[in-house]
Design a protein around this motif. Structure first.
Motif, PDB file in Angstrom:
ATOM      1  N   HIS A 112     -19.224  33.991  41.947  1.00  0.00           N
ATOM      2  CA  HIS A 112     -18.557  34.397  43.190  1.00  0.00           C
ATOM      3  C   HIS A 112     -19.500  34.266  44.390  1.00  0.00           C
ATOM      4  N   ILE A 148     -13.259  30.484  37.678  1.00  0.00           N
ATOM      5  CA  ILE A 148     -12.416  31.296  38.564  1.00  0.00           C
ATOM      6  C   ILE A 148     -13.251  31.863  39.710  1.00  0.00           C
ATOM      7  N   GLY A 149     -14.509  32.226  39.407  1.00  0.00           N
ATOM      8  CA  GLY A 149     -15.381  32.786  40.439  1.00  0.00           C
ATOM      9  C   GLY A 149     -15.592  31.846  41.613  1.00  0.00           C
ATOM     10  N   LYS A 201     -18.348  35.896  36.456  1.00  0.00           N
ATOM     11  CA  LYS A 201     -17.611  35.814  37.718  1.00  0.00           C
ATOM     12  C   LYS A 201     -18.454  36.349  38.870  1.00  0.00           C
ATOM     13  N   HIS A 202     -19.205  37.418  38.598  1.00  0.00           N
ATOM     14  CA  HIS A 202     -20.011  38.004  39.673  1.00  0.00           C
ATOM     15  C   HIS A 202     -21.303  37.233  39.930  1.00  0.00           C
ATOM     16  N   THR A 254     -10.185  35.244  44.550  1.00  0.00           N
ATOM     17  CA  THR A 254      -9.569  35.588  43.267  1.00  0.00           C
ATOM     18  C   THR A 254     -10.025  36.978  42.858  1.00  0.00           C
ATOM     19  N   THR A 295      -7.334  38.829  37.991  1.00  0.00           N
ATOM     20  CA  THR A 295      -7.678  37.764  37.063  1.00  0.00           C
ATOM     21  C   THR A 295      -8.213  38.305  35.728  1.00  0.00           C
ATOM     22  N   PHE A 318     -14.304  32.354  33.572  1.00  0.00           N
ATOM     23  CA  PHE A 318     -14.522  33.140  34.778  1.00  0.00           C
ATOM     24  C   PHE A 318     -15.611  32.568  35.673  1.00  0.00           C
ATOM     25  N   SER A 319     -16.491  31.714  35.129  1.00  0.00           N
ATOM     26  CA  SER A 319     -17.405  30.986  36.012  1.00  0.00           C
ATOM     27  C   SER A 319     -16.590  30.090  36.934  1.00  0.00           C
ATOM     28  N   ASP A 322     -14.616  37.189  45.849  1.00  0.00           N
ATOM     29  CA  ASP A 322     -13.647  38.167  45.350  1.00  0.00           C
ATOM     30  C   ASP A 322     -13.904  39.492  46.062  1.00  0.00           C
ATOM     31  N   GLU A 360     -10.770  40.477  41.161  1.00  0.00           N
ATOM     32  CA  GLU A 360     -11.153  40.745  39.764  1.00  0.00           C
ATOM     33  C   GLU A 360      -9.984  41.309  38.964  1.00  0.00           C
TER      34      GLU A 360
END
Lengths: 159, 459
Positions: free
Chosen positions: B70, B26-27, B66-67, B32, B37, B23-24, B82, B34
């Protein structure tokens, strides 16, 4: 399909798209799908690769593991894992085949933009404020960034 | 027994690391969502038979990582990473115009680190306080979901039209359930998947139609403005407390605590609100920009953590926008996890882990996410952002996601599963597109169909 030819490779550090200029009244070349621009033909192929390749992998794995793994639910889980791996592979293949359709511009800020931001901040309810009120750490930070004097000058102007 | 235990611990840590790494990355890819994904990948981990602690660390480390990353596209490209990054955009763009996007990034992710560590114990504490009411909540769950669905739909930009649009959507779910039951097929994941990736499915259908395609045509490719690389600090693992001044750390801590308690509200709305409150208290313009950004990104972490943890610990029911969306598989992932099937039996992550395990694994997941994502975002942000926009085509992402849709739905229900996912995805995606409701509203619609409607009909 109103789709024209393939597009440029990644155009990093350029300000213009490397698209050939069409003498005819050009049909729109790009489609905005799911938040970004793509080319229709590439999109169609990518969807075919993504769905076809992963579905084949899933069914292949299902048949194979159904024969060699005794526990059926475990065989099912392995098949799913193979299917997911195939999705990633399909993504990588599509990434190799189709270049991104984006204009990438490396844009630094200029003095003019800084003035605009100062104006925006001054218009906020709290106003621009005074650098003298800043905690020492943030005042130092602003000095390191070379913005301290800009902010101080702007607060003088607006008084 | 001991072997098994150590094994589970190792698996949980490994899954946390995998979640954080995946998720790092994907972020970094802007847009993308949340739900689209985190929900499907968490579902996979559950279905593959991961131990409960591993499911939890994967989910939480993934969401927290991810947060953080992002913030990279949000601050360096000015495109929200995101859905939760949308409230960061204004401050991020202003700081970019000041020529200091790297400051925006630092403030945002340092706020995230501090807020995440505060949110886990705070959420567990609030959940423990609420837990005595858990039994009552479970008995009246069908009605709560009805109220929650209406509330969440009304809170979306669609207002009453969103509430009205939910009715046919619920009917559609009921109809599909009846259809598949006729063939002895029980679907669950296919519905969730359809809702989560609905906007993509709808867009792919619309591209086929001449009229609708005209609306999607663009003469120019999307322009992405990448901020130049600026890195003027040393070392690999920066200290988040040094990136924020004492006042900013205080704001982050306070907003993280407050937003950990308000688990029923929309996470985006909480993020906006917390930023406004901080902004109204800071006098200097630059200090305000950076403080608001740190507090807002901190809130994207704390509100997500609390909205997943409190319903899990206190109720076992997905009674928050996050629990109904990205965290939905933790509550409902048949055959492994099931939420109230109408007989009041709850068997999901909430019954598998104790409060202390939630606290311990929660903190472990955050530590893992911080170790993976924080230095990565601080050190390689510029390189990563330029690689993603320069080399990862949107076609490649769509290829992977369409593959995911096909694989998971075929796997669950064969052709019927695929048909159900496409139906729910097309209708849901069109509702999201034209009514401006979000996927959480539709997830609530799903729960209304399976829980509230049977209760209504039994009256």
């Amino acid at each position: 399909m109103p789709i024209t030819d393939h597009t440029s490779p990644p155009t990093l550090d350029t300000t213009m798209p490397a698209a050939p200029s069409d003498p005819q009244p050009a049909k729109p070349r790009y489609l905005e799908v799911w938040g970004d621009t793509v080319v229709g033909r590439d999109l169609a192929l990518a969807v075919l690769i993504g769905t076809g390749f992963s579905a084949l992998a899933l069914f292949g794995a299902k048949t194979l593991f159904g024969r060699i793994v005794a526990n059926p639910s475990l065989a099912d889980a392995y098949a799913l894992l193979v299917g997911i791996a195939a999705c990633i592979v399909a993504g990588v293949i599509s990434g190799k085949l189709f270049a991104p359709k984006r204009k990438v511009v490396v844009a630094a800020s200029d003095a003019h933009q800084v003035d605009e931001v100062l104006a925006v901040l001054a218009d906020e309810r709290q106003g621009l404020g005074h650098v003298a009120d800043l905690p020492a750490q943030t005042a130092d930070e602003l000095r390191d960034l070379g913005l301290y004097d800009r902010f101080r000058a702007a607060e003088g102007k607006r008084r | 027994m001991t072997d098994l235990l150590t094994n589970d611990v190792l698996v949980a840590i490994a899954l946390g690391v995998i979640g954080a790494v995946v998720f790092s990355l994907i972020g970094l890819v802007s847009g993308t969502d949340e739900t689209a994904t985190i929900a499907p990948l968490t579902l996979l981990v559950i279905l593959l038979g991961a131990p409960p602690a591993g499911v939890f660390t994967f989910f939480l480390a993934g969401a927290v990582a991810k947060h953080m990353t992002h913030a990279v596209p949000t601050t360096l490209l000015g495109i929200p990473g995101d859905t939760m990054a949308v409230p960061l955009l204004r401050e991020a763009r202003l700081l970019r115009s000041l020529g200091v996007p790297h400051i925006a990034l630092r403030k945002a992710i340092s706020g995230a680190v501090i807020a995440a560590f505060i949110a886990v114990p705070a959420a567990v504490l609030f959940a423990a306080l609420l837990a005595p009411f858990g039994d009552i909540v479970q008995t009246i769950a069908p009605w709560l979901f009805l109220v929650a669905a209406v509330g969440i739909a009304y809170a979306s930009p669609a207002r009453w039209s969103g509430v009205a649009a939910l009715v046919p959507f619920v009917v559609l779910i009921l109809a599909l359930k009846a259809l598949t039951a006729g063939y002895d097929v029980q679907l669950n994941i296919s519905y969730f998947l359809g809702i989560a990736v609905g906007p993509l499915i709808a867009a792919l259908f619309l591209v086929l139609g001449r009229q609708s395609r005209t609306e999607m045509e663009r003469d120019e490719p999307q322009t992405v403005y990448l901020a130049p690389d600026q890195r003027n600090w040393k070392g690999y693992f920066p200290n988040p407390f040094k990136m924020l001044d004492r006042q900013q750390t205080g704001y982050v801590a306070a907003t993280a605590t407050v937003s950990s308690a308000t688990f029923v509200f929309s996470p985006v709305a909480m993020t906006v609100l917390m930023g406004e409150i901080v902004g109204s208290r800071v006098k200097h313009g630059y200090h305000r920009l950076t403080s608001v950004l740190a507090a807002r990104n901190g809130t994207t972490e704390s509100t997500y953590i609390a909205e997943a943890l409190i319903p899990l610990i206190a109720f076992g029911l997905p009674l928050s926008p996050v629990a109904a969306g990205p965290a939905a598989p933790l509550f409902n992932a048949p055959p492994v996890f099931t939420t109230d099937d109408g007989t009041g039996n709850v068997h999901n992550l909430s019954t598998e882990l104790s409060n202390w395990q939630f606290l311990g694994w929660g903190l472990a997941a955050i530590a893992i996410a911080v170790v993976v994502a924080y230095p990565f975002a601080m050190n390689f942000a510029h390189k990563a952002a330029s690689l993603v926009v320069g080399y990862v085509s949107h076609e490649a992402i769509i290829a992977a996601f369409t593959g995911l849709i096909v694989v998971v739905s075929l796997w669950e229900g064969g052709i019927l599963g695929l048909a159900a996912t496409l139906t729910v995805g097309l209708v849901g995606g069109l509702l999201i597109r034209s009514f401006k409701i979000h996927a959480g509203v539709l997830f609530m619609g799903y729960y209304v169909a399976v829980l509230s409607v049977p209760a209504l009909l039994a009256l």
